[in-house]
Design an enzyme around this catalytic site. Structure first.
Site, PDB file in Angstrom:
ATOM      1  N   GLU A 119      -3.911  -6.802   3.035  1.00 31.98           N
ATOM      2  CA  GLU A 119      -2.681  -7.382   3.607  1.00 31.98           C
ATOM      3  C   GLU A 119      -2.558  -8.892   3.384  1.00 31.98           C
ATOM      4  OE1 GLU A 119      -4.606  -5.209   5.102  1.00 31.98           O
ATOM      5  OE2 GLU A 119      -3.303  -3.475   5.389  1.00 31.98           O
ATOM      6  N   GLU A 144       0.844  -1.190   0.000  1.00 34.62           N
ATOM      7  CA  GLU A 144       0.000   0.000   0.000  1.00 34.62           C
ATOM      8  C   GLU A 144       0.884   1.247   0.000  1.00 34.62           C
ATOM      9  OE1 GLU A 144      -2.166  -0.864   3.577  1.00 34.62           O
ATOM     10  OE2 GLU A 144      -2.742  -2.805   2.742  1.00 34.62           O
ATOM     11  N   HIS A 183      -1.022   2.242  15.895  1.00 37.98           N
ATOM     12  CA  HIS A 183       0.222   2.631  15.214  1.00 37.98           C
ATOM     13  C   HIS A 183       1.401   2.624  16.171  1.00 37.98           C
ATOM     14  CE1 HIS A 183      -3.010   4.232  12.667  1.00 37.98           C
ATOM     15  NE2 HIS A 183      -2.210   3.929  11.671  1.00 37.98           N
ATOM     16  N   ASP A 240       0.853  -3.180  13.190  1.00 38.33           N
ATOM     17  CA  ASP A 240      -0.451  -3.550  13.746  1.00 38.33           C
ATOM     18  C   ASP A 240      -1.338  -4.247  12.716  1.00 38.33           C
ATOM     19  OD1 ASP A 240      -0.687  -2.164  16.584  1.00 38.33           O
ATOM     20  OD2 ASP A 240       0.430  -0.835  15.263  1.00 38.33           O
ATOM     21  N   TYR A 241      -1.110  -3.963  11.425  1.00 36.87           N
ATOM     22  CA  TYR A 241      -1.967  -4.552  10.390  1.00 36.87           C
ATOM     23  C   TYR A 241      -1.423  -5.878   9.864  1.00 36.87           C
ATOM     24  CZ  TYR A 241      -3.670   0.053  11.120  1.00 36.87           C
ATOM     25  OH  TYR A 241      -4.135   1.168  11.744  1.00 36.87           O
ATOM     26  N   GLN A 280       1.920  -2.027   5.792  1.00 41.21           N
ATOM     27  CA  GLN A 280       2.169  -0.606   6.096  1.00 41.21           C
ATOM     28  C   GLN A 280       2.519  -0.341   7.563  1.00 41.21           C
ATOM     29  OE1 GLN A 280      -0.914   2.578   5.064  1.00 41.21           O
ATOM     30  NE2 GLN A 280       0.586   2.723   3.411  1.00 41.21           N
TER      31      GLN A 280
END
Ligand SMILES: Cc1ncc(C[n+]2csc(CCOP(=O)(O)OP(=O)(O)O)c2C)c(N)n1
Ligand SMILES: [Mg+2]
Length: 804
Positions: free
Chosen positions: A527, A496, A594, A552-553, A549
């Site tokens: 993701e 991304e 984040h 956390d993701y 990115q």
């Protein structure tokens, strides 16, 4: 939508065509009898579990016809007929997997590590080097989670696009011929409900890649009928919005019946052609398939299917229909087909027995050896009667497995604990040899055992000269990626915001403009399939960097990393590799999503991957260098708050590297060792300054990689000197700090050197709150480190360090 017509008649059938049809019939009935006998083997106790491809034979024969060298399959447990038809699975190998034969020659897909119906071809030679995949029929290594074959299918197809459109790859002849390879997926109807199915379909439509995905629709997912799975009860109907038209690109969607031999051949043939020549993705919805024996050996379908449904499944069984077709077209008589079927059955039985004899023969031999050893040992032992009984019991075990043998030996050795060494030395040395063999059988290949193992990469330290300027950390990465894009055509990055703006922190800034979209590209927000895209392309010899990115993701992609990538080498026993590098950024920055540092979660789920936690961008670039020279998959977690911090640009960028498994001592000290990594290195550094002013000398160690973890014993050596140790990080309590403690205390034999209890310092158990105060009260601060270390010192010397 191209709907194929119902069973059609051949006007004229040549001799050759007849041969082909009859050969198809032979493969179909061979596969069917393998299913029927497989189930019986489980019920007889010779295998633990079975899941079979009966009812799905005909479509797979058609798919095999359209499948060409260089193509890849990524499918699921029903595909035995396809694997047999392309010549990549013999009946004997099929049964060897059912019995869990650990010999890679006997069971090449997984060396007995996967339950039956998990298919794979071996992409690597004995040294772990690539074979010529462009000449092979390839199957990616299956996994059990439903629909998890989809994300990497996308990557397998995307690789063809890269090979076709990036001319710099034309010399990689082992992997592709002009991107002509099709990635063929298979999935059950019920599994299409999974999110990753839809995510993969959408991404394939966007990317326009040569992917043919076939849905084997038998109307059920175990006991649950279609109405619970799919809106409108039809996946092809639901996906109509993805269909291409004159103005807009999309999918070709084909619907065909699972018993219609002619229709299936047409469907797969045209799907293959379209995908291969024009890189258009195709969905083939194969309806009206059956499950003659129900879902698996775990139950019977009579429990949940009505009598009418069961009768329908008999009437519309694809092999029964195939018979009708052959007879009505005058290709062969009923008797001739009976003859073929009877020969096939005999052959299946022969190969099944051969598989069993080979599998059980090895174990029987071990039993004989142990029985003999027990008898000899018993003669001179005080435990003679018990030992002889053990030998007797072992020799009589019905369908023995290896556990029976080894467990007997271990029990015997426990029994013999008071007997002299000489007496039990035979048994002991036999056991030791078996331990090595069993390690290889059941525990090897978690990490690379080849010359490209990350641990074997030659170390080149960073160097600096008068021209080395202080720059933003991100500029070091950018210069490194620029260098690598120039040097290695296999290397490409995507994710991304990675393309046009060169990622949210601009480590790829300007590089898409310089190297083009095939090298540095943007993706949708997806993701799970970003990881799949990386796995699939890495399986085909490329060197992707897939970007998530924010750390956390990673959770969206974690399942693919854990189930597929991290287990790949292990579950194929070195037969396949996917040296994907996943790049992400984490630790402290801002707020609940984040600032994550869920390292414990990563450590528990990603054994099999290298986990790099660089403290700055110089170290990160060095780690990327090491990883690109190795053949191992890795996750690199850069420090979110480090891109704008100043670092000195190394003079030998692109050449220097950072070893894995080797911690670095950042500051020498004598009172306490603080072990940490990532963004915490700076916090601990600041704390050490404060502590030094009050007379406490801290040795700081940056572990650099959490997996592998300090294979050099550097932390242990430090603790021997300081006699105190603190493990500090930003994960939750009991997360990666506990992992580090366990690794050092259990693995480096330091307990006896400790003057006080080893301790951990972590973040609060909740996610970090927003804003700088949120950070201060959620994550370990300099004050926290100072106080924690001080308290440890107070315990040792309360006079010198009174309580605060
Ligand atoms: C993620 C996940 N959830 C549940 C299961 C258990 N499971 C195995 S097969 C299956 C049904 C799959 O049905 P379908 O996709 O229609 O394939 P079929 O077996 O009917 O060919 C389920 C629920 C699994 N393997 N993975
Ligand atoms: Mg189904």
């Amino acid at each position: 939508m191209a709907i194929t017509k119902s069973q059609s008649q051949f006007p004229e059938i040549s001799h050759l065509q007849k041969e082909e049809v009859l050969n198809d019939f032979r493969v179909a009935v061979t596969s069917r009898h393998a299913s029927l006998m497989g189930r019986k083997e489980v019920f007889m106790g010779k295998a633990k579990f079975g899941i079979f491809g009966d009812g799905k034979e005909l479509a797979q024969l058609a798919m095999a016809k359209a499948f060409q060298p260089g193509d890849f399959r990524s499918g699921y447990y029903r595909d035995q007929t396809f694997m047999m038809a392309i010549g990549e699975l013999s009946v004997q190998q099929y049964f060897a997997q059912l019995y869990a034969h650990t010999d890679v020659e006997a069971e090449p897909a997984s060396a007995g590590r996967l339950m039956n119906g998990h298919f794979a071809t071996r992409s690597l030679d004995k040294n772990g080097d690539w074979k010529d995949l462009s000449k092979m029929y390839n199957s990616a290594a299956d996994i059990s989670p439903t629909a998890a074959q989809m994300p990497k299918l996308l990557g397998l197809a995307y690789a063809s696009k890269l090979f076709r459109e990036n001319k710099e790859l034309k010399d990689l002849k082992k992997f592709s011929v002009n991107g002509n390879e099709v990635a063929w997926g298979t999935i059950g109807n019920a599994s299409t409900s999974e999110g990753m199915f839809f995510e993969s379909i959408n991404a394939a439509g966007v990317l326009q890649v040569p992917m043919v995905i076939s849905v084997w629709d038998d109307g059920y997912g175990i006991s649950v009928p279609q109405e619970y799975h799919t809106t409108k009860g039809s996946i092809s109907e639901v996906l109509m919005g993805f269909e291409r038209n004159e103005n807009k690109k999309g999918f070709e969607i084909i619907r065909v019946k699972g018993w219609d031999y002619e229709g299936l051949k047409q469907a797969f043939n045209s799907a293959g052609n379209l995908a291969r020549t024009s890189h258009i993705p195709v969905l083939i919805h194969v309806e009206e398939m059956t499950q003659p024996q129900g879902h698996s050996t775990s139950g019977s379908h009579e429990r949940y299917k009505s009598a009418e449904r069961l009768q329908w499944e008999k009437d519309w069984d694809c092999i029964a229909k195939f018979r009708e077709y052959i007879i009505s077209n005058g290709i062969a008589t009923d008797d001739a087909l009976d003859q073929i079927e009877s020969e096939a059955k005999t052959e299946v039985k022969r190969q099944k027995d051969a598989a069993w004899n080979e599998f059980s023969g090895e174990i029987k031999k071990e039993i004989q050896e142990v029985v003999q050893l027990l008898k000899t040992t018993a003669e001179k032992s005080t435990r003679k009667v018990v030992l002889l009984q053990m030998a007797e019991d072992l020799s009589k075990t019905l369908n023995p497995i290896r556990k029976d043998v080894i467990s007997t030996v271990r029990k015997a050795l426990l029994l013999l604990r008071f007997d002299g060494e000489a007496l039990k030395s035979g048994l002991k040395s036999w056991y030791k040899l078996q331990e090595e063999k069993n390690f290889d059988r059941y525990n090897s290949h978690l990490y690379s055992q080849t010359e490209w193992s990350a641990e074997k990469v030659k170390v080149v330290p960073a160097s600096y000269n008068e021209k080395s300027a202080m720059v933003d950390g991100r500029e070091i990465l950018q210069a490194f990626f620029d260098y690598t894009l120039e040097k290695d055509p296999r290397f490409f990055a995507f994710g991304e915001d990675v393309g046009k703006i060169g990622d949210v922190n601009q480590a790829f800034s300007g590089l898409q403009a310089k190297y083009g979209e095939m090298r540095v590209s943007d993706t949708g927000i997806r993701e799970c399939t970003i990881i799949g895209q990386g796995i699939g392309t890495a399986l085909r010899g490329l060197r992707p960097v897939a970007e998530i990115q924010y750390l956390d993701y990673l959770l969206y992609g974690l399942q693919m990393l854990s189930d597929d990538l991290a287990s790949l080498l292990y579950r194929t026993k070195g037969g396949q590799k996917a040296p994907l590098i996943v790049r992400t950024r984490g630790h402290r920055l801002e707020g609940v999503w984040h600032s994550g540092s869920p390292m414990g979660m990563i450590l528990s789920s990603l054994r099999g991957m290298i986990i790099c936690v660089p403290r700055d961008m110089t170290q990160a670039a060095g780690m990327y260098r090491t990883l690109l020279e190795s053949d191992e998959p890795a996750l690199v977690i850069e420090c979110l708050n480090g891109y704008r911090l100043k670092e000195k640009m190394p003079a030998n960028l692109g050449e220097y590297n950072v070893p894995v498994g080797k911690p670095e001592i950042l500051r020498e000290g004598k009172d306490i060792t603080v072990v940490t990594y990532g963004s915490m290195c700076r916090i601990v550094g600041e704390a050490a300054e404060v502590l030094s002013e009050i007379g406490i000398s801290v040795e700081i160690i940056d572990v650099q990689t959490l997996l592998p973890f300090d294979t050099f014993g550097i932390i242990g050596e430090s603790v021997k000197k300081t006699n105190r140790v603190l493990f500090a990080d930003e994960d939750v309590p009991g997360g990666a700090s506990a992992f580090m403690l366990q690794q050092v205390i259990e693995g480096q034999n330091v307990f006896k050197y400790l003057d006080c209890e080893p301790q951990t310092l972590a973040a609060k158990p909740h996610r970090p709150a927003y804003s700088s105060d949120g950070d201060y009260f959620s994550k370990p601060s300099t004050d926290d480190v100072v106080e924690k270390v001080y308290r440890i010192m107070h315990e040792s010397n309360p006079k010198k360090f009174p309580a605060i």
